[in-house]
Design a protein around this motif. Structure first.
Motif: not given
Length: 457
Positions: A65, A193-194, A196, A202, A219
């Motif tokens: 990530t 941005w996530f 996750s 991703e 992410s």
């Protein structure tokens, strides 16, 4: 034709691998082999579901990530927390406290993915109600690992996938456009941005299945950000966050998507092996009167992802209690609640951004069609002499997998322990027979012993 290169967030740490074949037996797409005592990932079959990560006893798999340092490359950073993040915290830690913690970590803006979930739920509801003339049940499209599984193993079901965006993608499209207009910034200056819970999210950012170009910048793993967030919860900052209702919040746990979309003639299936099982049944048209199937690759839904920090049962309890608390304070039925929270006028429609999902070609025996047919016939011949036990001891997930590897020159017939045992037995018998035919002046003690053992047996 050159093979397609695939990005994968799941990576193998070979120095940790002990060649135990646990991952081989748990991979739903048969994407792992053990050769020369080490696992190998077949890139064109891997769907980044994380089953190998969860089941490896030696922790030989890791998940890539983004690092939070990546935020420095943008003038303005927006974070998209989903209910799977909130599930890591007990209900007494408020959403406001979590949002303030995210602000303290350096995010300029926060947009709750649960709100986007409600817009997608409405699209699903409409599509299912208006659908006619095609095969049923329709299939959920919001889990990237499930989409990849369908691409690889059940391409005939792609036409039954509901053509909507994943909520996080829809949220990213909206916030980037809105922030660019509000802040008078170029879109490329805005980081979205996530946070996750799983590797497939991703991978879908780096190589998207369902959109031409993602609006997400990257992410961060829930597990990585969790500790930092714990130390930064709360604060005095005034935070305004657009958030959804209990129905949007429910998407983090299995069955939440169905509730949000108001679907009753439907099933919620979670866990990649269970998803594989039901897709197999749907492929055989065993449930033609069912309207819809919600599919989640992770056990329990997104709260069970391999990148989560909290135990999945604890996380499910946390989230369900949080949902109940929200619902107890909501007025009216589902329709009234959704109308009250869905106040964005220009939220993006899936049809504008979503691309057609196409089958993903699996490993071919040969690029030349005639040569491939010959190798297929060879594979069938090899398969006929293998025991058919699918034990996995050879390093392939099944006898058919081993047969395929043999004709591709990646394995040998004696990699099968049963074939090896038979070969060794034949060799021993042949050596004994040969020994009897060799003229000698006196019988060695070792041969005499072998003959005596044979007579006794």
């Amino acid at each position: 034709m050159a093979p397609t290169k695939y990005f994968h967030s799941v990576k193998l740490l070979q120095d940790r691998c002990q060649g135990c074949v646990s991952c081989v037996k748990t991979c739903p797409t048969e994407a792992i082999r053990v050769r020369n005592g080490k696992a190998e990932i077949l890139s064109d079959r891997c769907i980044d579901c994380g089953a190998c990560v969860v089941n490896c006893p030696y922790h030989a798999y890791t998940i890539y990530t983004d690092a939070m340092d990546g935020m420095k490359g943008y003038a303005y950073n927006i974070v998209l927390p989903a209910s799977s993040l909130y599930a890591q915290f007990p209900e007494q830690i408020t959403l406001e406290s979590i949002w303030k913690g995210l602000h303290n970590l350096g995010f300029d803006e926060i947009f709750d993915v649960s709100l986007a979930s409600e817009y997608i739920a409405r699209e699903i509801e409409t599509y299912v109600k208006e659908y006619s003339g095609g095969r049923k049940p329709l299939l959920s499209s919001t889990c990237p690992a499930v989409l990849r599984l369908i691409q690889v193993k059940f391409p005939e079901l792609l036409k039954q996938v509901v053509p909507v965006l994943a909520p996080v993608e829809a949220a990213a499209i909206y916030v980037k456009k809105a922030a660019a207009q509000r802040m008078n910034l170029q879109p490329e200056k805005i980081g979205v941005w996530f946070i996750s819970p799983c590797p497939s999210k991703e991978s879908n950012i780096r190589q998207s299945v369902d959109v031409e170009k993602t609006a997400l910048s990257g992410s961060f793993s829930i597990a990585e950000i969790y500790g930092k967030l714990l130390k930064n919860l709360g604060g005095d900052a005034e935070i305004k966050v657009m958030t959804g209702s209990s129905y949007g919040m429910g998407w983090g746990v299995y069955g939440g998507e169905l509730q949000a979309a108001g679907l009753e003639n439907a099933l919620a299936v979670h866990g990649i092996n269970n998803v594989y099982d039901i897709l197999e049944q749907i492929s055989m048209n065993k449930m033609p009167k069912l309207d819809y199937v919600e599919c989640s690759a992770c056990h329990g839904g997104c709260i069970g992802g391999a990148l989560s920090a909290e135990n999945k049962f604890v996380a499910e309890n946390n989230l369900r209690r949080r949902i109940k608390k929200l619902r107890d304070n909501e007025i009216g039925d589902r329709e009234a609640v959704l109308q009250g929270s869905m106040i964005i006028k220009d939220f993006p429609k899936s049809e504008t951004y979503r691309k057609k999902i196409v089958p993903r070609p699996m490993m071919q025996l040969d690029d030349d069609i005639m040569e491939a047919m010959k190798k297929f016939e060879q594979m069938e011949e090899v398969l006929r002499v293998l025991p058919g036990l699918d034990c996995g001891a050879c390093g392939a997930p099944s006898c058919q997998g081993l047969a395929e590897d043999i004709v591709r020159g990646k394995a040998h017939e004696i990699d099968c322990i049963f074939k090896l045992r038979g070969s060794v037995h034949k060799l021993a018998q042949g050596m004994l027979k040969l020994a009897k035919q060799i003229p000698i002046s006196h019988e060695p003690e070792s041969l005499k012993t072998m003959e005596e053992d044979k007579n006794e047996s």
